[in-house]
Design an enzyme around this catalytic site. Sequence first.
Site, PDB file in Angstrom:
ATOM      1  N   ARG A 148       9.141   3.692 -64.536  1.00 19.00           N
ATOM      2  CA  ARG A 148       7.680   3.434 -63.638  1.00 19.00           C
ATOM      3  C   ARG A 148       7.099   4.833 -63.917  1.00 19.00           C
ATOM      4  O   ARG A 148       7.526   5.790 -64.121  1.00 19.00           O
ATOM      5  CB  ARG A 148       8.256   3.235 -62.321  1.00 19.00           C
ATOM      6  CG  ARG A 148       9.010   2.007 -61.990  1.00 19.00           C
ATOM      7  CD  ARG A 148       9.134   2.062 -60.401  1.00 19.00           C
ATOM      8  NE  ARG A 148      10.062   0.872 -60.050  1.00 19.00           N
ATOM      9  CZ  ARG A 148      11.518   0.883 -60.020  1.00 19.00           C
ATOM     10  NH1 ARG A 148      12.069   1.886 -60.089  1.00 19.00           N
ATOM     11  NH2 ARG A 148      12.221  -0.187 -59.713  1.00 19.00           N
ATOM     12  N   LYS A 172      12.735   4.238 -56.993  1.00 20.69           N
ATOM     13  CA  LYS A 172      12.204   3.879 -55.422  1.00 20.69           C
ATOM     14  C   LYS A 172      13.200   4.212 -54.316  1.00 20.69           C
ATOM     15  O   LYS A 172      14.462   3.907 -54.640  1.00 20.69           O
ATOM     16  CB  LYS A 172      11.755   2.402 -55.350  1.00 20.69           C
ATOM     17  CG  LYS A 172      10.663   2.096 -56.028  1.00 20.69           C
ATOM     18  CD  LYS A 172      10.170   0.685 -55.914  1.00 20.69           C
ATOM     19  CE  LYS A 172       8.959   0.106 -56.467  1.00 20.69           C
ATOM     20  NZ  LYS A 172       8.511  -1.334 -56.491  1.00 20.69           N
ATOM     21  N   HIS A 244       2.735   0.478 -66.848  1.00 19.14           N
ATOM     22  CA  HIS A 244       3.870  -0.568 -66.717  1.00 19.14           C
ATOM     23  C   HIS A 244       4.046  -1.529 -67.746  1.00 19.14           C
ATOM     24  O   HIS A 244       5.095  -2.151 -67.595  1.00 19.14           O
ATOM     25  CB  HIS A 244       3.324  -1.252 -65.365  1.00 19.14           C
ATOM     26  CG  HIS A 244       4.601  -1.498 -64.477  1.00 19.14           C
ATOM     27  ND1 HIS A 244       5.292  -0.561 -63.757  1.00 19.14           N
ATOM     28  CD2 HIS A 244       5.207  -2.714 -64.099  1.00 19.14           C
ATOM     29  CE1 HIS A 244       6.367  -1.023 -63.094  1.00 19.14           C
ATOM     30  NE2 HIS A 244       6.231  -2.207 -63.058  1.00 19.14           N
ATOM     31  N   ARG A 247       6.833  -0.669 -69.561  1.00 23.72           N
ATOM     32  CA  ARG A 247       8.428  -1.101 -68.859  1.00 23.72           C
ATOM     33  C   ARG A 247       8.651  -2.594 -69.143  1.00 23.72           C
ATOM     34  O   ARG A 247       9.940  -2.652 -69.307  1.00 23.72           O
ATOM     35  CB  ARG A 247       8.082  -0.700 -67.381  1.00 23.72           C
ATOM     36  CG  ARG A 247       9.348  -1.154 -66.494  1.00 23.72           C
ATOM     37  CD  ARG A 247       9.078  -0.560 -65.247  1.00 23.72           C
ATOM     38  NE  ARG A 247       9.825  -1.010 -64.193  1.00 23.72           N
ATOM     39  CZ  ARG A 247      10.799  -0.525 -63.722  1.00 23.72           C
ATOM     40  NH1 ARG A 247      11.615   0.390 -64.208  1.00 23.72           N
ATOM     41  NH2 ARG A 247      11.445  -0.924 -62.737  1.00 23.72           N
ATOM     42  N   HIS A 270      16.361  -2.335 -60.732  1.00 14.81           N
ATOM     43  CA  HIS A 270      16.031  -3.280 -59.910  1.00 14.81           C
ATOM     44  C   HIS A 270      17.121  -3.237 -58.809  1.00 14.81           C
ATOM     45  O   HIS A 270      18.247  -3.325 -59.166  1.00 14.81           O
ATOM     46  CB  HIS A 270      15.833  -4.427 -60.434  1.00 14.81           C
ATOM     47  CG  HIS A 270      14.602  -4.582 -61.258  1.00 14.81           C
ATOM     48  ND1 HIS A 270      14.359  -5.370 -62.324  1.00 14.81           N
ATOM     49  CD2 HIS A 270      13.188  -3.761 -61.047  1.00 14.81           C
ATOM     50  CE1 HIS A 270      13.186  -5.375 -62.902  1.00 14.81           C
ATOM     51  NE2 HIS A 270      12.422  -4.339 -62.120  1.00 14.81           N
ATOM     52  N   TYR A 279      11.823 -11.641 -66.526  1.00 14.29           N
ATOM     53  CA  TYR A 279      12.001 -11.532 -67.981  1.00 14.29           C
ATOM     54  C   TYR A 279      12.727 -12.769 -68.644  1.00 14.29           C
ATOM     55  O   TYR A 279      12.408 -12.799 -70.015  1.00 14.29           O
ATOM     56  CB  TYR A 279      12.835 -10.276 -68.452  1.00 14.29           C
ATOM     57  CG  TYR A 279      11.894  -9.154 -67.808  1.00 14.29           C
ATOM     58  CD1 TYR A 279      10.681  -8.752 -68.379  1.00 14.29           C
ATOM     59  CD2 TYR A 279      12.296  -8.296 -66.629  1.00 14.29           C
ATOM     60  CE1 TYR A 279       9.922  -7.500 -67.994  1.00 14.29           C
ATOM     61  CE2 TYR A 279      11.825  -7.428 -66.279  1.00 14.29           C
ATOM     62  CZ  TYR A 279      10.456  -6.741 -66.621  1.00 14.29           C
ATOM     63  OH  TYR A 279       9.699  -5.848 -65.912  1.00 14.29           O
TER      64      TYR A 279
END
Length: 298
Positions: A148, A172, A244, A247, A270, A279
Amino acid sequence: MKWKNALNDYQLYLKIEKGLAKNSIESYCADVKKLIIYLEEEKIAITPLSISNDDIQQFIYSVSKDLNARSQARLISGLRNFFDYLIFEDYRKENPTDLIESPKIGRKLPDTLSLEEIDILISAIDLSAPQGERNRTILETLYSCGLRVSELINLQLSDLFFEEGFIRVIGKGNKQRFVPINIQTEKYIQFYVKDIRSHIAVKKGFEDTLFLNRRGQKLSRVMIFTIVKNLTEKSGIQKKISPHTFRHSFATHLLERGADLRAIQQMLGHESITTTEIYMHVDKSFLKEVINTFHPRK
Protein backbone atom coordinates in the site's frame (compact mmCIF):
# COMPACT_ATOMS: atom_id res chain seq x y z
CA MET A 1 -25.12 12.24 24.83
CA LYS A 2 -24.09 14.91 22.33
CA TRP A 3 -22.96 14.08 18.80
CA LYS A 4 -19.52 15.60 19.34
CA ASN A 5 -18.89 13.48 22.43
CA ALA A 6 -20.18 10.33 20.74
CA LEU A 7 -17.95 10.93 17.70
CA ASN A 8 -14.88 11.55 19.88
CA ASP A 9 -15.52 8.34 21.81
CA TYR A 10 -16.00 6.46 18.54
CA GLN A 11 -12.67 7.74 17.22
CA LEU A 12 -10.90 6.55 20.37
CA TYR A 13 -12.59 3.16 20.05
CA LEU A 14 -11.42 2.78 16.44
CA LYS A 15 -7.89 3.79 17.37
CA ILE A 16 -7.42 1.88 20.63
CA GLU A 17 -9.77 -1.10 20.39
CA LYS A 18 -9.68 -1.68 16.62
CA GLY A 19 -6.12 -0.46 16.06
CA LEU A 20 -7.06 1.37 12.85
CA ALA A 21 -4.74 3.81 11.11
CA LYS A 22 -5.50 7.54 10.96
CA ASN A 23 -6.78 7.44 7.36
CA SER A 24 -9.15 4.55 8.14
CA ILE A 25 -10.51 6.34 11.21
CA GLU A 26 -11.15 9.50 9.18
CA SER A 27 -12.97 7.45 6.57
CA TYR A 28 -15.21 5.77 9.15
CA CYS A 29 -16.04 9.06 10.85
CA ALA A 30 -16.70 11.00 7.64
CA ASP A 31 -20.11 9.34 7.24
CA VAL A 32 -21.15 10.23 10.77
CA LYS A 33 -20.00 13.82 10.24
CA LYS A 34 -22.26 14.07 7.16
CA LEU A 35 -25.21 13.04 9.29
CA ILE A 36 -24.30 15.59 11.99
CA ILE A 37 -24.03 18.41 9.42
CA TYR A 38 -27.41 17.44 7.95
CA LEU A 39 -29.10 17.52 11.37
CA GLU A 40 -27.57 20.93 12.15
CA GLU A 41 -28.60 22.41 8.81
CA GLU A 42 -32.14 21.08 9.14
CA LYS A 43 -32.27 22.16 12.80
CA ILE A 44 -33.30 18.68 13.89
CA ALA A 45 -32.71 18.35 17.64
CA ILE A 46 -32.11 14.65 18.19
CA THR A 47 -29.22 12.86 19.87
CA PRO A 48 -27.25 9.75 18.90
CA LEU A 49 -29.36 7.86 21.43
CA SER A 50 -32.76 9.07 20.23
CA ILE A 51 -32.32 9.12 16.46
CA SER A 52 -34.69 6.69 14.75
CA ASN A 53 -34.86 4.64 11.59
CA ASP A 54 -37.13 7.25 10.01
CA ASP A 55 -34.63 10.02 10.76
CA ILE A 56 -31.80 8.04 9.14
CA GLN A 57 -34.00 7.16 6.18
CA GLN A 58 -34.84 10.83 5.63
CA PHE A 59 -31.15 11.72 5.77
CA ILE A 60 -30.24 9.03 3.22
CA TYR A 61 -33.02 10.23 0.95
CA SER A 62 -31.88 13.86 1.17
CA VAL A 63 -28.29 13.09 0.16
CA SER A 64 -28.96 10.25 -2.29
CA LYS A 65 -29.42 12.58 -5.27
CA ASP A 66 -25.75 13.56 -4.98
CA LEU A 67 -24.39 10.04 -4.47
CA ASN A 68 -24.07 7.03 -6.73
CA ALA A 69 -25.13 3.57 -5.54
CA ARG A 70 -21.65 2.64 -4.31
CA SER A 71 -21.32 5.86 -2.29
CA GLN A 72 -24.78 5.37 -0.79
CA ALA A 73 -23.86 1.84 0.27
CA ARG A 74 -20.63 3.12 1.81
CA LEU A 75 -22.53 5.83 3.72
CA ILE A 76 -25.07 3.36 5.13
CA SER A 77 -22.28 0.97 6.11
CA GLY A 78 -20.39 3.76 7.89
CA LEU A 79 -23.46 4.77 9.89
CA ARG A 80 -24.25 1.15 10.73
CA ASN A 81 -20.74 0.69 12.17
CA PHE A 82 -21.14 3.81 14.31
CA PHE A 83 -24.45 2.69 15.81
CA ASP A 84 -23.10 -0.83 16.30
CA TYR A 85 -20.42 0.82 18.45
CA LEU A 86 -23.10 2.58 20.54
CA ILE A 87 -24.83 -0.78 21.03
CA PHE A 88 -21.51 -2.40 21.97
CA GLU A 89 -21.05 0.27 24.66
CA ASP A 90 -24.64 -0.26 25.90
CA TYR A 91 -25.73 3.25 24.90
CA ARG A 92 -28.44 1.91 22.59
CA LYS A 93 -30.45 -1.29 22.31
CA GLU A 94 -31.07 -1.24 18.56
CA ASN A 95 -29.38 -0.02 15.39
CA PRO A 96 -31.52 2.54 13.50
CA THR A 97 -29.95 1.49 10.21
CA ASP A 98 -30.93 -2.19 10.46
CA LEU A 99 -34.06 -1.82 8.33
CA ILE A 100 -32.37 0.35 5.70
CA GLU A 101 -31.43 -1.58 2.57
CA SER A 102 -28.21 -0.70 0.82
CA PRO A 103 -28.40 -0.23 -2.97
CA LYS A 104 -27.44 -3.32 -4.91
CA ILE A 105 -24.04 -2.82 -6.49
CA GLY A 106 -21.83 -5.12 -8.46
CA ARG A 107 -18.44 -6.09 -7.15
CA LYS A 108 -15.91 -3.56 -8.38
CA LEU A 109 -12.95 -5.40 -9.79
CA PRO A 110 -9.56 -3.77 -9.37
CA ASP A 111 -7.75 -2.34 -12.37
CA THR A 112 -4.59 -4.19 -13.28
CA LEU A 113 -1.61 -3.66 -15.54
CA SER A 114 -0.03 -6.19 -17.85
CA LEU A 115 3.67 -6.93 -17.56
CA GLU A 116 4.21 -4.97 -20.76
CA GLU A 117 2.35 -1.94 -19.38
CA ILE A 118 4.41 -2.01 -16.19
CA ASP A 119 7.59 -2.08 -18.28
CA ILE A 120 6.30 0.84 -20.38
CA LEU A 121 5.53 2.89 -17.27
CA ILE A 122 8.92 2.27 -15.74
CA SER A 123 10.74 2.95 -19.02
CA ALA A 124 9.01 6.35 -19.13
CA ILE A 125 11.03 7.45 -16.10
CA ASP A 126 13.79 9.91 -16.90
CA LEU A 127 16.75 8.31 -15.15
CA SER A 128 18.91 11.37 -15.86
CA ALA A 129 16.64 13.47 -13.63
CA PRO A 130 17.64 13.83 -9.94
CA GLN A 131 14.71 11.74 -8.71
CA GLY A 132 14.65 9.24 -11.59
CA GLU A 133 16.41 6.36 -9.86
CA ARG A 134 14.33 6.89 -6.74
CA ASN A 135 11.08 6.83 -8.71
CA ARG A 136 12.06 3.64 -10.55
CA THR A 137 12.89 1.99 -7.24
CA ILE A 138 9.54 3.11 -5.82
CA LEU A 139 7.54 1.56 -8.66
CA GLU A 140 9.59 -1.64 -8.61
CA THR A 141 8.99 -1.94 -4.86
CA LEU A 142 5.26 -1.25 -5.14
CA TYR A 143 4.88 -3.95 -7.77
CA SER A 144 7.29 -6.61 -6.51
CA CYS A 145 6.07 -6.46 -2.89
CA GLY A 146 2.40 -5.48 -3.36
CA LEU A 147 2.58 -2.59 -0.90
CA ARG A 148 0.00 0.00 0.00
CA VAL A 149 1.12 3.63 -0.44
CA SER A 150 1.22 4.21 3.31
CA GLU A 151 3.38 1.12 3.73
CA LEU A 152 5.80 2.28 1.05
CA ILE A 153 6.38 5.79 2.37
CA ASN A 154 6.88 4.45 5.91
CA LEU A 155 9.50 1.88 4.93
CA GLN A 156 12.66 2.19 7.00
CA LEU A 157 16.25 1.21 6.27
CA SER A 158 15.98 -1.01 9.35
CA ASP A 159 13.07 -2.84 7.66
CA LEU A 160 15.35 -4.27 4.98
CA PHE A 161 16.40 -7.85 5.68
CA PHE A 162 18.07 -8.64 2.38
CA GLU A 163 20.17 -11.51 3.70
CA GLU A 164 16.95 -13.32 4.55
CA GLY A 165 15.20 -12.09 1.38
CA PHE A 166 12.43 -10.15 3.16
CA ILE A 167 11.34 -6.64 4.03
CA ARG A 168 9.35 -5.79 7.14
CA VAL A 169 6.09 -3.94 6.47
CA ILE A 170 3.89 -2.14 8.98
CA GLY A 171 0.34 -2.42 7.64
CA LYS A 172 -3.13 -1.39 8.74
CA GLY A 173 -3.67 -1.30 12.47
CA ASN A 174 0.10 -1.23 13.03
CA LYS A 175 0.26 -4.92 12.14
CA GLN A 176 3.67 -6.19 11.12
CA ARG A 177 4.34 -8.66 8.32
CA PHE A 178 7.37 -9.86 6.38
CA VAL A 179 7.14 -9.78 2.59
CA PRO A 180 9.57 -11.59 0.26
CA ILE A 181 11.56 -9.33 -2.07
CA ASN A 182 13.08 -10.44 -5.36
CA ILE A 183 16.75 -10.02 -6.22
CA GLN A 184 16.16 -7.41 -8.92
CA THR A 185 14.19 -5.07 -6.65
CA GLU A 186 16.74 -5.59 -3.90
CA LYS A 187 19.46 -4.39 -6.31
CA TYR A 188 17.44 -1.28 -7.21
CA ILE A 189 17.02 -0.42 -3.53
CA GLN A 190 20.69 -0.99 -2.77
CA PHE A 191 21.74 1.23 -5.68
CA TYR A 192 19.31 3.96 -4.62
CA VAL A 193 20.53 3.87 -1.00
CA LYS A 194 24.22 3.81 -1.90
CA ASP A 195 24.37 6.18 -4.89
CA ILE A 196 21.34 8.49 -4.53
CA ARG A 197 20.08 8.65 -0.96
CA SER A 198 23.60 8.95 0.45
CA HIS A 199 23.97 12.35 -1.25
CA ILE A 200 20.80 13.82 0.31
CA ALA A 201 21.02 16.01 3.40
CA VAL A 202 18.67 14.05 5.66
CA LYS A 203 16.54 16.07 8.07
CA LYS A 204 16.49 15.13 11.73
CA GLY A 205 13.94 12.45 12.45
CA PHE A 206 14.15 10.90 8.97
CA GLU A 207 17.56 9.21 9.26
CA ASP A 208 16.00 5.75 8.98
CA THR A 209 13.36 6.60 6.33
CA LEU A 210 14.07 4.75 3.07
CA PHE A 211 12.52 6.99 0.41
CA LEU A 212 13.24 10.71 0.81
CA ASN A 213 12.23 13.84 -1.04
CA ARG A 214 14.81 16.39 -2.14
CA ARG A 215 14.52 18.15 1.24
CA GLY A 216 15.59 15.01 3.08
CA GLN A 217 12.15 14.20 4.48
CA LYS A 218 9.63 11.38 4.08
CA LEU A 219 7.63 11.40 0.86
CA SER A 220 3.92 12.16 1.10
CA ARG A 221 1.09 9.99 -0.24
CA VAL A 222 0.21 12.78 -2.65
CA MET A 223 3.73 12.74 -4.08
CA ILE A 224 3.50 9.02 -4.90
CA PHE A 225 0.15 9.57 -6.63
CA THR A 226 1.66 12.48 -8.59
CA ILE A 227 4.63 10.38 -9.73
CA VAL A 228 2.32 7.64 -11.03
CA LYS A 229 -0.06 10.12 -12.67
CA ASN A 230 2.72 11.92 -14.53
CA LEU A 231 4.24 8.66 -15.76
CA THR A 232 0.82 7.44 -16.92
CA GLU A 233 0.34 10.56 -19.01
CA LYS A 234 3.87 10.36 -20.37
CA SER A 235 3.59 6.68 -21.30
CA GLY A 236 0.26 7.12 -23.10
CA ILE A 237 -1.41 4.18 -21.34
CA GLN A 238 -5.18 4.70 -21.48
CA LYS A 239 -6.06 3.35 -18.05
CA LYS A 240 -6.88 4.92 -14.73
CA ILE A 241 -3.70 4.07 -12.83
CA SER A 242 -2.90 4.77 -9.20
CA PRO A 243 -0.20 3.43 -6.87
CA HIS A 244 -2.75 0.84 -5.71
CA THR A 245 -2.90 -0.53 -9.27
CA PHE A 246 0.57 -1.98 -8.77
CA ARG A 247 -0.67 -3.80 -5.65
CA HIS A 248 -3.62 -5.23 -7.60
CA SER A 249 -1.32 -6.25 -10.44
CA PHE A 250 1.06 -7.95 -8.00
CA ALA A 251 -1.75 -10.12 -6.58
CA THR A 252 -3.36 -10.86 -9.95
CA HIS A 253 -0.13 -11.87 -11.66
CA LEU A 254 0.81 -14.19 -8.78
CA LEU A 255 -2.61 -15.83 -8.83
CA GLU A 256 -2.56 -16.26 -12.61
CA ARG A 257 0.75 -18.10 -12.30
CA GLY A 258 -0.57 -20.54 -9.75
CA ALA A 259 0.34 -18.93 -6.41
CA ASP A 260 -1.65 -20.09 -3.38
CA LEU A 261 -4.41 -17.68 -2.35
CA ARG A 262 -3.47 -17.97 1.32
CA ALA A 263 0.13 -17.00 0.55
CA ILE A 264 -1.08 -13.96 -1.40
CA GLN A 265 -3.32 -13.04 1.54
CA GLN A 266 -0.33 -13.06 3.89
CA MET A 267 1.83 -11.00 1.54
CA LEU A 268 -0.90 -8.39 1.03
CA GLY A 269 -1.67 -8.24 4.75
CA HIS A 270 -5.38 -8.93 4.31
CA GLU A 271 -7.05 -9.83 7.58
CA SER A 272 -9.74 -11.86 5.80
CA ILE A 273 -9.31 -14.27 2.90
CA THR A 274 -12.54 -12.91 1.40
CA THR A 275 -10.76 -9.64 0.65
CA THR A 276 -8.10 -11.51 -1.29
CA GLU A 277 -10.69 -13.60 -3.13
CA ILE A 278 -11.67 -10.62 -5.26
CA TYR A 279 -8.66 -11.46 -7.41
CA MET A 280 -10.32 -14.76 -8.32
CA HIS A 281 -12.78 -12.69 -10.37
CA VAL A 282 -10.24 -10.66 -12.30
CA ASP A 283 -9.16 -13.32 -14.78
CA LYS A 284 -10.57 -16.85 -14.71
CA SER A 285 -8.55 -18.02 -17.71
CA PHE A 286 -5.88 -19.54 -15.50
CA LEU A 287 -8.41 -21.74 -13.65
CA LYS A 288 -8.76 -24.05 -16.66
CA GLU A 289 -5.01 -24.48 -16.67
CA VAL A 290 -5.08 -25.36 -12.96
CA ILE A 291 -7.65 -28.11 -13.59
CA ASN A 292 -5.74 -29.47 -16.59
CA THR A 293 -2.51 -29.53 -14.60
CA PHE A 294 -3.55 -30.79 -11.19
CA HIS A 295 -6.83 -32.74 -11.43
CA PRO A 296 -6.34 -36.54 -11.28
CA ARG A 297 -9.01 -37.09 -13.98
CA LYS A 298 -7.50 -34.63 -16.48
